[in-house]
Write an enzyme that holds these catalytic residues in place. Sequence first.
Site, PDB file in Angstrom:
ATOM      1  N   SER A 114     -14.271  33.036 -18.846  1.00 40.25           N
ATOM      2  CA  SER A 114     -15.216  34.090 -19.240  1.00 40.25           C
ATOM      3  C   SER A 114     -16.574  33.537 -19.666  1.00 40.25           C
ATOM      4  CB  SER A 114     -14.630  34.935 -20.375  1.00 40.25           C
ATOM      5  OG  SER A 114     -14.285  34.114 -21.472  1.00 40.25           O
TER       6      SER A 114
ATOM      7  N   ASP B 205     -18.681  35.659 -31.196  1.00 39.26           N
ATOM      8  CA  ASP B 205     -17.382  36.193 -31.639  1.00 39.26           C
ATOM      9  C   ASP B 205     -16.421  35.063 -31.956  1.00 39.26           C
ATOM     10  OD1 ASP B 205     -16.833  35.158 -29.183  1.00 39.26           O
ATOM     11  OD2 ASP B 205     -16.049  37.001 -28.293  1.00 39.26           O
TER      12      ASP B 205
ATOM     13  N   HIS C 148     -17.212  33.082 -27.622  1.00 38.93           N
ATOM     14  CA  HIS C 148     -18.223  33.267 -26.571  1.00 38.93           C
ATOM     15  C   HIS C 148     -19.619  32.991 -27.112  1.00 38.93           C
ATOM     16  CE1 HIS C 148     -14.782  35.573 -25.000  1.00 38.93           C
ATOM     17  NE2 HIS C 148     -15.186  35.037 -23.862  1.00 38.93           N
TER      18      HIS C 148
END
Lengths: 237, 237
Positions: free
Chosen positions: A11, A186, A189
């Site tokens: 991600s 977070d 990320h």
Amino acid sequence: MRPRIYLFGDSITEESFTDGGWGSSLANHFSRTMDVVLRGYSGYNTRWALKVVEKVFPPPERGGVPMAVTVFFGANDACLPDRCSGFQHVSVDEYRKNLHAIIAFLKKRWPSVRILLITPPPIDEDGRLQNPFVENESGLPERTNEAAGRYAKACLAVAAECGIPAVDLWTKMQQIPGWQKAYLRDGLHLNKGGQRVVFEEIILGLKGAGLSLETLPVDLPLIAEIDPKDPMKSFEN
Amino acid sequence: MRPRIYLFGDSITEESFTDGGWGSSLANHFSRTMDVVLRGYSGYNTRWALKVVEKVFPPPERGGVPMAVTVFFGANDACLPDRCSGFQHVSVDEYRKNLHAIIAFLKKRWPSVRILLITPPPIDEDGRLQNPFVENESGLPERTNEAAGRYAKACLAVAAECGIPAVDLWTKMQQIPGWQKAYLRDGLHLNKGGQRVVFEEIILGLKGAGLSLETLPVDLPLIAEIDPKDPMKSFEN
């Protein structure tokens, strides 16, 4: 044909074209010299990446030979096996083997390709508890910084064993006090500050591998090189 | 192989991967479905673009068939011939012919390719005088909004003649009061607001041509589709 760099990862790669993301910054930096092609797969660990690598990259006869590939996994491998994201966990030993296998695949497919390994970023455990992906009533983060560090170390070892460059994001990011909020949004990320660090480190890593604006040819004449009195002269050949 | 869209144009395309740029927004939007490939050439008009179009795009046997191409010229063609950027000027008649020739080239090379024409944006003449590219002591802007409008109109006519979709940026942007500062940073190039409009209009244009997240297949299983109790099942085929 313009050279190409693939960004292969999880991600943190898939999100690299968000506002100020490291992927878009790379595409902007190399706007007249290199194609930046996204291959980010949220949630993937190296076990899944290895399973799909054949499908991720086109066969040589169809896609040409890329100049470089960034390989940026480990954040999901490092999920703790007994916590709420345990299904993404891969042992550090398997992570090493999987990275070796991914590198071997890329080198076999394109012997000339430059590979740049990137370690997982550090983890802000407090940030993870504040921003859980899934329901997490345990009061324990699904990732710890200590575990991420072990995967980062393994990633660097693989790079050394293969004689390829690596970006040690885990160490680099912890060099400033308050890195937890300065670089992460977070706990895992990247925020804009973190995106910037990744971009800068990749630019340095590519430069070390001989790929930079100084060495790559510019695609077609720059406006500054075109003679206003005879513009078409620049397009004669 | 993942579908590809080329962004072909001048500096407004070349700059599309800056922070919040429309190119990076497209790459982010299509992060798991389509490759967004930059072919922006600052300062180019359609005459120069037509001269290099063979070199810009790979031959079919080497690069595969792109799904779509955005063609976004006219801002430089519309420079006034007797002003300080006159060497970039192309008459509106030639602009039409050049656009037709570029479209014919793309359709001949890849009969199935979707082409999306984009008109030049409106010009804020005051912004141009405040931010000249080259020395300009005349007190007159090198571009006017009226001239840009004529090229925009010609662009729409070409799209209609060829039966292909177009984004009418010139009209769209002038629909809100204060568009001069809301969308442009120097009277010509886009600020973040303008980048957003271009992104949204292209998404609409592509949707009209059948290309959207609803119609494009996702590249490899999404994390949300992977069964936490048996992740490898998703990778069996």
